[in-house]
Design a protein around this motif. Structure first.
Motif, mmCIF file in Angstrom:
data_model
loop_
_atom_site.group_PDB
_atom_site.id
_atom_site.type_symbol
_atom_site.label_atom_id
_atom_site.label_comp_id
_atom_site.label_asym_id
_atom_site.label_seq_id
_atom_site.Cartn_x
_atom_site.Cartn_y
_atom_site.Cartn_z
ATOM 1 N N LEU A 1 -41.870 -6.423 -15.916
ATOM 2 C CA LEU A 1 -40.780 -6.629 -16.860
ATOM 3 C C LEU A 1 -39.755 -5.520 -16.748
ATOM 4 C CD1 LEU A 1 -39.605 -8.233 -19.266
ATOM 5 C CD2 LEU A 1 -40.957 -6.759 -20.766
ATOM 6 N N VAL A 2 -40.243 -4.274 -16.632
ATOM 7 C CA VAL A 2 -39.323 -3.135 -16.507
ATOM 8 C C VAL A 2 -38.497 -3.280 -15.220
ATOM 9 C CG1 VAL A 2 -39.214 -0.628 -16.139
ATOM 10 C CG2 VAL A 2 -40.675 -1.558 -17.930
ATOM 11 N N LYS A 3 -39.176 -3.676 -14.129
ATOM 12 C CA LYS A 3 -38.454 -3.876 -12.860
ATOM 13 C C LYS A 3 -37.412 -4.981 -13.000
ATOM 14 C CE LYS A 3 -42.045 -2.481 -9.589
ATOM 15 N NZ LYS A 3 -42.946 -2.953 -8.548
ATOM 16 N N ALA A 4 -37.818 -6.109 -13.607
ATOM 17 C CA ALA A 4 -36.903 -7.245 -13.768
ATOM 18 C C ALA A 4 -35.742 -6.857 -14.664
ATOM 19 C CB ALA A 4 -37.639 -8.442 -14.344
ATOM 20 N N THR A 5 -36.034 -6.101 -15.726
ATOM 21 C CA THR A 5 -34.978 -5.654 -16.625
ATOM 22 C C THR A 5 -34.020 -4.720 -15.888
ATOM 23 O OG1 THR A 5 -36.534 -5.786 -18.492
ATOM 24 C CG2 THR A 5 -34.543 -4.552 -18.871
ATOM 25 N N SER A 6 -34.577 -3.840 -15.078
ATOM 26 C CA SER A 6 -33.731 -2.910 -14.319
ATOM 27 C C SER A 6 -32.848 -3.679 -13.334
ATOM 28 C CB SER A 6 -34.577 -1.901 -13.549
ATOM 29 O OG SER A 6 -35.250 -1.050 -14.431
ATOM 30 N N VAL A 7 -33.468 -4.643 -12.644
ATOM 31 C CA VAL A 7 -32.693 -5.446 -11.680
ATOM 32 C C VAL A 7 -31.605 -6.215 -12.425
ATOM 33 C CG1 VAL A 7 -32.856 -7.445 -10.135
ATOM 34 C CG2 VAL A 7 -34.530 -5.632 -9.998
ATOM 35 N N TRP A 8 -31.927 -6.795 -13.541
ATOM 36 C CA TRP A 8 -30.950 -7.566 -14.321
ATOM 37 C C TRP A 8 -29.839 -6.656 -14.829
ATOM 38 C CZ3 TRP A 8 -29.975 -7.336 -19.727
ATOM 39 C CH2 TRP A 8 -29.112 -8.297 -20.202
ATOM 40 N N GLN A 9 -30.229 -5.450 -15.314
ATOM 41 C CA GLN A 9 -29.259 -4.477 -15.806
ATOM 42 C C GLN A 9 -28.310 -4.077 -14.667
ATOM 43 O OE1 GLN A 9 -27.712 -3.462 -18.434
ATOM 44 N NE2 GLN A 9 -29.400 -3.393 -19.773
ATOM 45 N N ASN A 10 -28.911 -3.822 -13.486
ATOM 46 C CA ASN A 10 -28.087 -3.429 -12.322
ATOM 47 C C ASN A 10 -27.172 -4.584 -11.918
ATOM 48 O OD1 ASN A 10 -29.071 -0.860 -12.124
ATOM 49 N ND2 ASN A 10 -30.629 -1.346 -10.584
ATOM 50 N N SER A 11 -27.727 -5.788 -11.924
ATOM 51 C CA SER A 11 -26.910 -6.952 -11.547
ATOM 52 C C SER A 11 -25.789 -7.130 -12.550
ATOM 53 C CB SER A 11 -27.750 -8.225 -11.524
ATOM 54 O OG SER A 11 -28.744 -8.125 -10.547
ATOM 55 N N LYS A 12 -26.053 -6.954 -13.811
ATOM 56 C CA LYS A 12 -25.033 -7.099 -14.851
ATOM 57 C C LYS A 12 -23.953 -6.048 -14.668
ATOM 58 C CE LYS A 12 -24.651 -7.018 -19.851
ATOM 59 N NZ LYS A 12 -25.298 -6.710 -21.080
ATOM 60 N N ASN A 13 -24.389 -4.831 -14.340
ATOM 61 C CA ASN A 13 -23.426 -3.748 -14.119
ATOM 62 C C ASN A 13 -22.567 -4.050 -12.894
ATOM 63 O OD1 ASN A 13 -24.237 -2.273 -16.329
ATOM 64 N ND2 ASN A 13 -25.655 -0.954 -15.192
ATOM 65 N N VAL A 14 -23.210 -4.594 -11.869
ATOM 66 C CA VAL A 14 -22.465 -4.933 -10.649
ATOM 67 C C VAL A 14 -21.467 -6.046 -10.960
ATOM 68 C CG1 VAL A 14 -22.688 -5.970 -8.360
ATOM 69 C CG2 VAL A 14 -24.221 -4.148 -9.053
ATOM 70 N N VAL A 15 -21.880 -7.059 -11.718
ATOM 71 C CA VAL A 15 -20.996 -8.174 -12.065
ATOM 72 C C VAL A 15 -19.867 -7.666 -12.934
ATOM 73 C CG1 VAL A 15 -20.882 -10.330 -13.386
ATOM 74 C CG2 VAL A 15 -22.742 -9.950 -11.805
ATOM 75 N N THR A 16 -20.154 -6.824 -13.891
ATOM 76 C CA THR A 16 -19.121 -6.269 -14.770
ATOM 77 C C THR A 16 -18.141 -5.437 -13.935
ATOM 78 O OG1 THR A 16 -20.774 -6.124 -16.549
ATOM 79 C CG2 THR A 16 -18.745 -4.942 -16.879
ATOM 80 N N GLY A 17 -18.711 -4.647 -12.999
ATOM 81 C CA GLY A 17 -17.846 -3.814 -12.156
ATOM 82 C C GLY A 17 -16.991 -4.694 -11.263
ATOM 83 N N LEU B 1 -16.026 -7.789 -11.947
ATOM 84 C CA LEU B 1 -15.014 -8.438 -12.787
ATOM 85 C C LEU B 1 -13.908 -7.478 -13.128
ATOM 86 C CD1 LEU B 1 -17.163 -10.541 -15.291
ATOM 87 C CD2 LEU B 1 -15.594 -11.386 -13.568
ATOM 88 N N ASP B 2 -14.272 -6.232 -13.340
ATOM 89 C CA ASP B 2 -13.231 -5.201 -13.636
ATOM 90 C C ASP B 2 -12.356 -4.985 -12.419
ATOM 91 O OD1 ASP B 2 -14.101 -4.780 -16.235
ATOM 92 O OD2 ASP B 2 -15.348 -3.027 -15.774
ATOM 93 N N ASP B 3 -12.956 -5.022 -11.206
ATOM 94 C CA ASP B 3 -12.184 -4.835 -9.965
ATOM 95 C C ASP B 3 -11.266 -6.027 -9.762
ATOM 96 O OD1 ASP B 3 -13.267 -2.394 -9.398
ATOM 97 O OD2 ASP B 3 -14.813 -3.177 -8.025
ATOM 98 N N LEU B 4 -11.706 -7.204 -10.099
ATOM 99 C CA LEU B 4 -10.900 -8.398 -9.928
ATOM 100 C C LEU B 4 -9.752 -8.419 -10.938
ATOM 101 C CD1 LEU B 4 -13.382 -11.322 -9.343
ATOM 102 C CD2 LEU B 4 -11.694 -10.434 -7.796
ATOM 103 N N SER B 5 -9.991 -7.963 -12.077
ATOM 104 C CA SER B 5 -8.920 -7.999 -13.069
ATOM 105 C C SER B 5 -7.957 -6.845 -12.837
ATOM 106 C CB SER B 5 -9.386 -7.923 -14.499
ATOM 107 O OG SER B 5 -10.597 -7.569 -14.821
ATOM 108 N N ALA B 6 -8.303 -5.886 -12.126
ATOM 109 C CA ALA B 6 -7.417 -4.758 -11.918
ATOM 110 C C ALA B 6 -6.536 -4.954 -10.743
ATOM 111 C CB ALA B 6 -8.179 -3.499 -11.694
#
Length: 150
Positions: free
Chosen positions: A127-143, A145-150
């Protein structure tokens, strides 16, 4: 002389009627009382012997009854002691069975608990690994999206 003899006879008759006859009557009465007392005394002694014999017979009967009762009670006591002993042995056997079953159950529960705990730790790590992967993926997606909007 005949007059003298008659006087002697009259004197003897007077003494006889005044002293001897009352004494004889009194003695006859005392004899009757004594004979009656003696008969009553003999009757009392005879009745006392019957009473003693009856008491003895009753005591013998009570003793025999008590002896039988004591024997029956002793037999019951022995039966109860044997029953108590067998129950005691049965309790000891059941306690041994309970002890062995509880130790076996304790061992099985301990093994099951260890397996469950190791499974829980493994899933927790996953669960910790999956949460970390999901957190990293979310951060990558957010980053991204921020790059695309900029």
């Amino acid at each position: 002389t005949i007059d003298k003899k008659q006087m002697k006879v009259d004197e003897l008759n007077a003494v006889l009627s005044e002293e001897i006859t009352p004494t004889l009557e009194r003695l006859r009465g005392e004899k009757q009382h004594y004979l009656k007392w003696s008969k009553n005394n003999a009757d009392i002694e005879r009745v006392e012997r019957f009473v003693v014999a009856s008491d003895f017979h009753n005591a013998q009967a009570a003793l025999a009854t008590n002896a039988e009762g004591v024997a029956a009670m002793e037999e019951k006591v022995q039966e109860h002691e044997a029953n108590f002993q067998s129950c005691k042995e049965e309790i000891a056997a059941k306690e041994e069975v309970i002890s062995s079953l509880s130790s076996r159950l304790s061992g099985e529960l301990e093994i099951t608990h260890k397996k469950a705990k190791s499974e829980e730790e493994k899933r927790s790590k996953d669960l910790v690994k999956a949460t970390s992967v999901w957190q990293n993926s979310k951060n990558v997606v957010t980053g991204a999206l921020d790059d695309l909007s900029a």
